[in-house]
Design an enzyme around this catalytic site. Structure first.
Site, PDB file in Angstrom:
ATOM      1  N   ARG A 238       0.840  -1.187   0.000  1.00 57.55           N
ATOM      2  CA  ARG A 238       0.000   0.000   0.000  1.00 57.55           C
ATOM      3  C   ARG A 238       0.881   1.244   0.000  1.00 57.55           C
ATOM      4  NH1 ARG A 238      -3.477  -2.844  -1.212  1.00 57.55           N
ATOM      5  NH2 ARG A 238      -5.523  -3.162  -0.287  1.00 57.55           N
ATOM      6  N   GLU A 267      -4.232   7.177  -5.367  1.00 55.75           N
ATOM      7  CA  GLU A 267      -4.431   6.365  -6.581  1.00 55.75           C
ATOM      8  C   GLU A 267      -5.768   6.696  -7.230  1.00 55.75           C
ATOM      9  OE1 GLU A 267      -3.950   2.229  -5.631  1.00 55.75           O
ATOM     10  OE2 GLU A 267      -1.949   2.550  -4.831  1.00 55.75           O
ATOM     11  N   HIS A 286      -1.175  -0.341  -9.731  1.00 53.92           N
ATOM     12  CA  HIS A 286      -1.781  -1.227  -8.708  1.00 53.92           C
ATOM     13  C   HIS A 286      -2.370  -2.491  -9.359  1.00 53.92           C
ATOM     14  CE1 HIS A 286      -3.712  -1.151  -4.447  1.00 53.92           C
ATOM     15  NE2 HIS A 286      -3.510  -2.402  -4.847  1.00 53.92           N
ATOM     16  N   ILE A 287      -1.451  -3.304  -9.927  1.00 52.21           N
ATOM     17  CA  ILE A 287      -1.905  -4.492 -10.679  1.00 52.21           C
ATOM     18  C   ILE A 287      -1.432  -5.808 -10.052  1.00 52.21           C
ATOM     19  CG2 ILE A 287      -2.208  -3.375 -12.923  1.00 52.21           C
ATOM     20  CD1 ILE A 287       0.621  -4.438 -13.684  1.00 52.21           C
ATOM     21  N   GLY A 288      -1.132  -5.770  -8.737  1.00 54.90           N
ATOM     22  CA  GLY A 288      -0.620  -6.981  -8.078  1.00 54.90           C
ATOM     23  C   GLY A 288      -1.442  -8.225  -8.372  1.00 54.90           C
TER      24      GLY A 288
HETATM   25  C1  GLV Z   1      -4.927  -5.255  -3.522  1.00 58.30           C
HETATM   26  O1  GLV Z   1      -4.221  -4.339  -3.319  1.00 58.30           O
HETATM   27  C2  GLV Z   1      -5.452  -6.099  -2.506  1.00 58.30           C
HETATM   28  O2  GLV Z   1      -5.384  -5.743  -1.326  1.00 58.30           O
HETATM   29  O3  GLV Z   1      -5.987  -7.149  -2.862  1.00 58.30           O
END
Ligand code: GLV
Length: 320
Positions: A238, A267, A286-288
């Site tokens: 984060r 974001e 933010h594409i984890g």
């Molecule tokens: C993405 O950031 C999640 O928390 O799943």
């Protein structure tokens, strides 16, 4: 009258159709614009269930407005965007989507680590711009990943998955966490370390801690100052855990070598964020967890949680 669900993002019909059979489903249809606050407040006043994503702020005002609201299903493993105390006070369930995104997010963390260490995005853009005019020994050179030391801050499910990948690259794995992971230490040789020492010894520091009042600003000027001048910082958890102003200074003056960021304090990241001006930063939106299979699995967990609550059952993956 069917219970009403409001979904704050446009979802795949494979997920929406089964919900529509049982419930009255309303959905924010735009993919280019987030649902405006006024619309969200108006919807939440009428609905039984709210489907949210990480960038929706589920605060006290929203929870107080939701007079019929029974559940907030947050399509993410993190839930720092939800005021849990307010949810508890109003008797609203809060659920998340853990487990299904562990390997996908670890893949992305490692991809970002490799991309930042080896300047992949910059090198690729040089080819496209026509700037690759000769083969020169020190051109486009970066840092070795194989055999280096990685320090993982936050050794939860995703942290361990990153550590297992690091072992495949013959890396020494250091970690810092609230609890020791003795089984993983014995099985894989991961080494627990105090934060300051980990920062001083690691070539790659990966932050995977959850966003809590204790972790905000966890990596600030003092911590960046402890890192090697050749070190790379990767943040896939984060924004806010790493202080962006201090990081900018550290990257600009060579306190550390580079950073790879998938998350930001604000974001989508505003274009005037000074970090975007630096050549030694790799940025992602933010594409984890962004693989097709994983996003569908997260959506299914959210749909199951809402269905359970609206049918009078206890949901899985309950936070509150
Ligand atoms: C993405 O950031 C999640 O928390 O799943």
């Amino acid at each position: 009258m069917k219970p009403i669900i409001f979904i704050t993002r446009k979802l795949d019909n494979r997920v929406v159709a089964p919900l529509q059979e049982k419930f009255n489903v309303r959905m924010w249809e735009s993919e280019s614009e987030s649902v405006p606050r006024a619309v969200l407040l108006k919807e939440v006043a009428e609905v039984d269930a709210l489907w949210t994503v990480v960038s929706d702020s589920v605060d006290r005002e929203l929870l107080e407005t939701g007079k019929k609201l029974k559940i907030v299903a947050n399509m993410a493993v993190g839930y720092n965007n939800v005021d849990l105390d307010a949810a508890r006070e109003h008797g609203v369930f809060v659920t998340n989507t853990p487990g299904v995104l562990t390997e996908t997010t670890a893949d992305l963390a490692f991809a970002l680590l490799l991309a930042t260490a080896r300047k992949l995005i910059f090198a690729e853009s040089e080819v496209r711009k026509g700037n690759w005019n000769s083969w020169s020994p020190m051109q486009y050179t970066g840092m070795d990943v194989s055999g280096a030391t990685i320090g993982i801050i936050g050794m939860g499910r995703i942290g361990e998955a990153v550590a297992r990948r690091a072992k495949g690259f013959d890396m020494r794995v250091l970690y810092n966490n609230r609890n020791r992971k003795r089984e993983a230490e014995a099985e894989h040789g991961f080494e627990f370390m105090e934060l300051d020492r980990l920062l001083a010894e690691a070539d790659f520091v990966v932050t995977l801690a959850p966003h809590t009042p204790e972790t905000v600003g966890l990596i600030s000027a003092r911590e960046l100052g402890l890192m090697k001048s050749t070190a790379v910082l990767i943040n896939v958890s984060r924004g806010g855990i790493v202080d962006e102003t201090d990081l900018y200074e550290a990257l600009k003056d060579g306190t550390i070598w580079a950073a790879g960021l998938d998350v930001f304090e604000t974001e989508p990241v505003p274009l005037d964020n000074p970090l975007l001006t630096l050549p030694n930063v790799t940025v992602l939106p933010h594409i984890g967890s962004a693989s097709i299979k994983t996003r569908l699995a997260m959506m299914n967990l959210n749909a199951q949680a809402i269905t359970a609550v609206l049918e009078g059952r206890e949901p899985e993956n309950r936070i509150v």
